[in-house]
Design an enzyme around this catalytic site. Sequence first.
Site, mmCIF file in Angstrom:
data_model
loop_
_atom_site.group_PDB
_atom_site.id
_atom_site.type_symbol
_atom_site.label_atom_id
_atom_site.label_comp_id
_atom_site.label_asym_id
_atom_site.label_seq_id
_atom_site.Cartn_x
_atom_site.Cartn_y
_atom_site.Cartn_z
ATOM 1 N N ASN A 184 -2.088 32.499 12.000
ATOM 2 C CA ASN A 184 -1.922 33.955 12.016
ATOM 3 C C ASN A 184 -1.760 34.471 10.584
ATOM 4 O O ASN A 184 -1.802 33.699 9.632
ATOM 5 C CB ASN A 184 -0.730 34.343 12.893
ATOM 6 C CG ASN A 184 0.544 33.689 12.419
ATOM 7 O OD1 ASN A 184 0.992 33.911 11.304
ATOM 8 N ND2 ASN A 184 1.127 32.853 13.261
ATOM 9 N N ASP B 248 2.323 30.849 19.382
ATOM 10 C CA ASP B 248 2.860 30.683 20.730
ATOM 11 C C ASP B 248 2.147 29.569 21.489
ATOM 12 O O ASP B 248 2.721 28.932 22.359
ATOM 13 C CB ASP B 248 2.738 32.002 21.509
ATOM 14 C CG ASP B 248 3.729 33.032 20.986
ATOM 15 O OD1 ASP B 248 4.805 32.605 20.518
ATOM 16 O OD2 ASP B 248 3.429 34.239 21.024
HETATM 17 O O1 C5P Z 1 9.063 35.584 21.207
HETATM 18 P P1 C5P Z 1 8.687 36.005 19.831
HETATM 19 O O2 C5P Z 1 7.638 35.116 19.226
HETATM 20 O O3 C5P Z 1 8.313 37.424 19.667
HETATM 21 O O4 C5P Z 1 10.056 35.818 19.021
HETATM 22 C C1 C5P Z 1 10.154 36.043 17.649
HETATM 23 C C2 C5P Z 1 11.293 35.264 17.093
HETATM 24 O O5 C5P Z 1 11.359 33.953 17.651
HETATM 25 C C3 C5P Z 1 11.132 35.019 15.609
HETATM 26 O O6 C5P Z 1 12.419 34.944 15.051
HETATM 27 C C4 C5P Z 1 10.396 33.702 15.550
HETATM 28 O O7 C5P Z 1 10.585 33.027 14.318
HETATM 29 C C5 C5P Z 1 11.019 32.946 16.700
HETATM 30 N N1 C5P Z 1 10.098 32.016 17.399
HETATM 31 C C6 C5P Z 1 10.360 30.670 17.326
HETATM 32 N N2 C5P Z 1 9.554 29.793 18.010
HETATM 33 C C7 C5P Z 1 8.510 30.232 18.733
HETATM 34 C C8 C5P Z 1 8.238 31.609 18.791
HETATM 35 C C9 C5P Z 1 9.051 32.476 18.102
HETATM 36 O O8 C5P Z 1 11.307 30.256 16.658
HETATM 37 N N3 C5P Z 1 7.732 29.385 19.372
#
Ligand code: C5P
Length: 426
Positions: free
Chosen positions: A234, A303
Amino acid sequence: MSEANKKRILIAISGGIAAYKTAELVRKLKKDDFEVRVCMSRAACEFITPLTMQALSGNPVHTDLLDPTAEAGMGHIELARWADMIMIAPASANIMAKLAHGIADDLTTTLCLASEAPLHLAPAMNRIMWQNPATRANAELLAERGITLHGPASGEQACGESGAGRMLEAAELADIIRRQFATNNRNNNNDDDDDDENDSDDDKVLSNPLENKQVLITAGPTREAIDPVRFISNRSSGKMGYALAEAARDLGAHVTLISGPVALEAPQGVTVLAVESAQEMHQKALQQAQSADIFIATAAVSDYAPKQQATQKIKKQAQEITLELTQNPDILSDVSRQYPSLFTVGFAAETEKLIKHAEDKLKRKKLDMIVANPVGDNQGFDQDTNQVEIIWDQGQLSLPEQAKSALAKEIMQIVSQRFANHPILV
Ligand code: C5P
């Protein structure tokens, strides 16, 4: 200060041209009223003379493990017990390798193995030696064991090359050492109420909740391999996470940055652990969180990752191909669940319903605080500026658009205040 109250620092010099800076470091420490002793490897004595270090430290210099005259004065075990802190400056690739493997074949390595004092290293070497996988692995191993690495900095090197490998400047190292001892003072003050009238410099340190705390930060994107040459990633630049690492360091914290692939230089005085995939970042974060006080997740973790990684480059044959993806672990959620006493800060990059999505994440991921920022339309990712909403259980604060470096300072101040009110600390 009386001799008995002076803080005792053992400076160990290994072989490297940066040894000339260590002379200045010792001079500064003496000026600050530290008790300083110096030990030097054989190679170090080729770069700077023990006589110089003796004159600057005001003490005999230790060079040999089994020197009968030295052992008759202060033997190596006595020296190991004497030190309140050991700083190896410069720390060569060789001494890092020896320490990582518990080798004790000279005075410094034996002292380090025999001492319970906090061990700090100021690495200095040619940039290719620093990047060598062996040195990278040794640096990681040492950091995992609680040994603190400061630097190296980037810039012109004595060998004529340019890159990461320069030892931090004497003033920076002296500052790091002062901070370390300020915390010792604080602990002593807490133990003894009679010390309330101690000088105001210590009070200044006391009022900073991040002083000598371990701050762990994830930053940058992750790369999820499709085949040996392609990956999913990304637009994250890592700028916010790197700026936060610098801000936390400036508040006196020991900072470890777990970084995905970015085009940024390692901040001085911050331990950077480089990773590629979300799985690697997940594993490193869980491991490092064991010794952390604060965890800040700024990484834009992918993700999903390809379900299977082709071992050979995928050939262009079919008109259409399908890539099957599987969900990556949520690093932040797993860290906050596994280490409930850790102060956790998440980031929420959102294209819509900023506050609502951020509040959901705060609860779902069991966080102490979340920093929400709008992305898309040239906002957030890969930009030098940002604007954020900071949300915690009973509060919210807006920080207007500004440079990420300035924003990071403000965010760290708020993290610091909230951390100080964190129930675990009371
Ligand atoms: O769920 P989302 O990706 O929007 O969440 C964002 C937060 O979660 C950020 O702090 C990101 O660094 C963390 N995150 C993580 N591991 C993932 C996805 C997001 O630590 N797989």
